[in-house]
Design an enzyme around this catalytic site. Structure first.
Site, short mmCIF file in Angstrom:
data_model
loop_
_atom_site.label_atom_id
_atom_site.label_comp_id
_atom_site.label_asym_id
_atom_site.label_seq_id
_atom_site.Cartn_x
_atom_site.Cartn_y
_atom_site.Cartn_z
N SER A 1 46.88 58.47 23.19
CA SER A 1 47.02 57.23 22.41
C SER A 1 47.04 56.04 23.35
CB SER A 1 48.33 57.28 21.60
OG SER A 1 48.76 55.97 21.29
N ARG B 1 40.27 50.00 7.03
CA ARG B 1 39.08 50.78 7.38
C ARG B 1 38.63 51.69 6.23
NH1 ARG B 1 38.99 49.04 12.63
NH2 ARG B 1 40.92 49.28 13.80
N ARG C 1 45.71 42.48 23.41
CA ARG C 1 46.13 42.62 24.81
C ARG C 1 46.06 41.29 25.54
NH1 ARG C 1 44.75 47.30 22.88
NH2 ARG C 1 45.18 49.30 23.90
N LYS D 1 48.04 56.71 10.82
CA LYS D 1 47.40 55.41 11.02
C LYS D 1 47.94 54.44 9.96
CE LYS D 1 45.04 56.22 14.65
NZ LYS D 1 45.43 55.51 15.86
N GLN E 1 47.76 53.07 22.49
CA GLN E 1 48.93 52.22 22.21
C GLN E 1 50.12 52.69 23.03
OE1 GLN E 1 49.47 52.18 17.97
NE2 GLN E 1 47.62 50.98 17.63
N ASP F 1 38.95 55.21 15.37
CA ASP F 1 38.92 54.23 14.28
C ASP F 1 37.60 54.28 13.49
OD1 ASP F 1 41.47 53.41 14.90
OD2 ASP F 1 40.83 51.70 16.11
N LYS G 1 39.68 43.52 18.18
CA LYS G 1 41.11 43.44 17.85
C LYS G 1 41.97 43.90 19.02
CE LYS G 1 42.72 45.92 14.21
NZ LYS G 1 43.91 46.78 14.43
#
Ligand code: S3P
Length: 420
Positions: free
Chosen positions: A156, A378, A18, A332, A158, A305, A13
């Site tokens: 992070s 998840r 990206r 999350k 992100q 994750d 993912k």
């Protein structure tokens, strides 16, 4: 349950997102093979089309072609990132360097997640925000950017990637330092592949705008964060062994392998050739008796994750497992920290949150009870795996939310033998 056979999991993912973003901002037409087609990546494709890029439909097993635009066009309507924090944050980074106003929004879960960690440094670079830039919806107006050197408040990927992508789109240097452990480095690897310098020194990661986004042809490896659920099912099985093929084995993603190794899991990674700078290979997993462990704060970014699956496995290990400094799980797709502990207790296990630490005690009683997912993919997958144990009776309230990252998860679990 007996486990067996070989299976491939859908594309990664993080890497798919990206690749879509960089292809859309690059020149020419890029080709993506093995891209993930899920709710999150389809949200990315839709947003990029609104910004003027051509993105062919994302369908399982189909090659994706992206016609890049070099510069984005003002979007005709709000950019809806649905459930995807990665899309929202990386997109804000790219928009920071575009001289138009855009409204970025998402679903209920995404609107709850903190965005100030991204918008504050982007504002320091010169982006402007209207009103509260702490949460979506956020109106951003980009423009010419200044260089940035920034100590990040959280480790992070992100956040780090959003700032590097602002550097790419705005052609300015960006240097960041993460506080605790290294987050995934897919963005750094991709930018290096485009000729940008991304160097590391004394904990600082420094990007220089000296490369150029060109079109590319890229094969996305399988998602380790999806593979972990099938690996978890194999560890809990009674017999057999499972091979998961073509999985991404980037060392900033595979911290769960070391933890599972310490817990006594029979799990081996067989690396093969790198795919455009991303290591990949097979995972071979066999049923194993587990023992508790302590997962240190510095290990968390490398397995962030995987904590739902690891915590569920810890609930079947002998002894006690502690996950240190996992407060980030509160923000999350759900309050994942509370949900892991609540759901483990709801099915008869022992788990508690003390400050930012998660404590789990193992049991061998069959797990029984109702699991609340709050739409978190998840959580749904981790507890579906627990439901494969002999004698388990687990009702997951929304198993279909797995489609955010792993469409077809339930049939994959059945295919490898994970029936009740
Ligand atoms: C991601 C980074 C991680 C991870 C998320 C995907 C990414 O979030 O939890 O699922 O693609 O960069 P943080 O970087 O915010 O920890």
């Amino acid at each position: 349950m007996k486990i067996g056979g070989a299976i491939r999991v859908p594309g990664d993912k993080s890497i798919t997102q990206r690749a879509l973003l960089l292809a859309a901002l690059g020149g020419g037409t890029s080709t993506l093979r093995g891209a993930l087609s899920s709710l999150d990546t389809r949200a990315a494709a839709r947003v990029l089309r609104s910004l003027g890029a051509g993105v062919s439909p994302l369908r399982d097993g189909r090659v994706v072609r992206v016609a890049g635009r070099r510069r984005f066009a003002p979007p005709p309507s709000a950019l809806d990132c649905r459930n995807s924090g990665t899309v929202a944050r990386l997109l804000l980074g790219l928009l920071a360097a575009h001289p138009f106003s855009a409204l970025v929004t998402g679903d209920r879960s995404l609107r709850r997640r903190p965005m100030g960690r991204v918008t504050e440094p982007l504002a320091a670079m010169g982006a402007r925000f209207e009103g509260d830039a702490g949460h979506l919806p956020i109106r951003i107006r980009g423009g010419a950017l200044r260089p940035l050197r920034c100590q990040l408040p959280v480790s992070s990927a992100q956040l780090k990637s959003a700032l590097f992508l602002a550097g790419v789109a705005g052609a300015v240097p960006v240097a960041v330092r993460e506080p605790e452990g290294r987050s995934r480095d897919h963005t750094e690897r991709m930018l290096r592949a485009f000729g940008y310098s991304v160097t590391e020194d004394g904990g600082w990661i420094a990007f220089e705008p000296d490369g150029r986004l060109s079109s590319f042809d890229f094969t996305v490896p399988g998602d380790f964060s999806s593979a972990i659920f099938l690996a978890g099912a194999a560890v809990l099985a009674e017999a057999g062994s499972l091979r998961i093929t073509g999985v991404g084995l980037n060392p900033t993603r595979t911290g769960a392998l070391q933890v599972l190794g310490r817990m006594g899991a029979q799990l081996a990674a067989e690396p093969m050739a790198d795919v455009l700078g991303e290591p990949a290979g097979d995972l071979v997993v066999a049923p194993s008796a587990l023992i508790g462990t302590t997962v240190g704060a510095g290990e968390i970014p490398g397995l962030i994750d995987e904590i739902p699956m690891l915590a569920v496995l810890a609930s079947r290990a002998s002894g006690h497992t502690t996950f240190r400094h996992v407060g980030e799980l509160r923000v999350k797709e759900s309050n994942r920290l509370a949900l892991i502990a609540d759901n483990l207790r709801a099915v008869g296990g022992r788990a508690e949150v003390c400050g930012d630490d998660l404590h789990v005690d193992g049991t061998d009683r069959p797990p029984r009870g109702r699991v609340r997912t709050d739409g978190d993919h998840r959580i749904a997958m981790a507890f579906s795996v627990l439901g494969t144990l002999r004698g388990a009776r687990i009702a997951v309230d929304d198993p279909d939310c797995a489609a955010v990252s792993y469409p077809g998860f339930a049939s994959a679990l059945r295919a490898v033998g994970g029936r009740r």
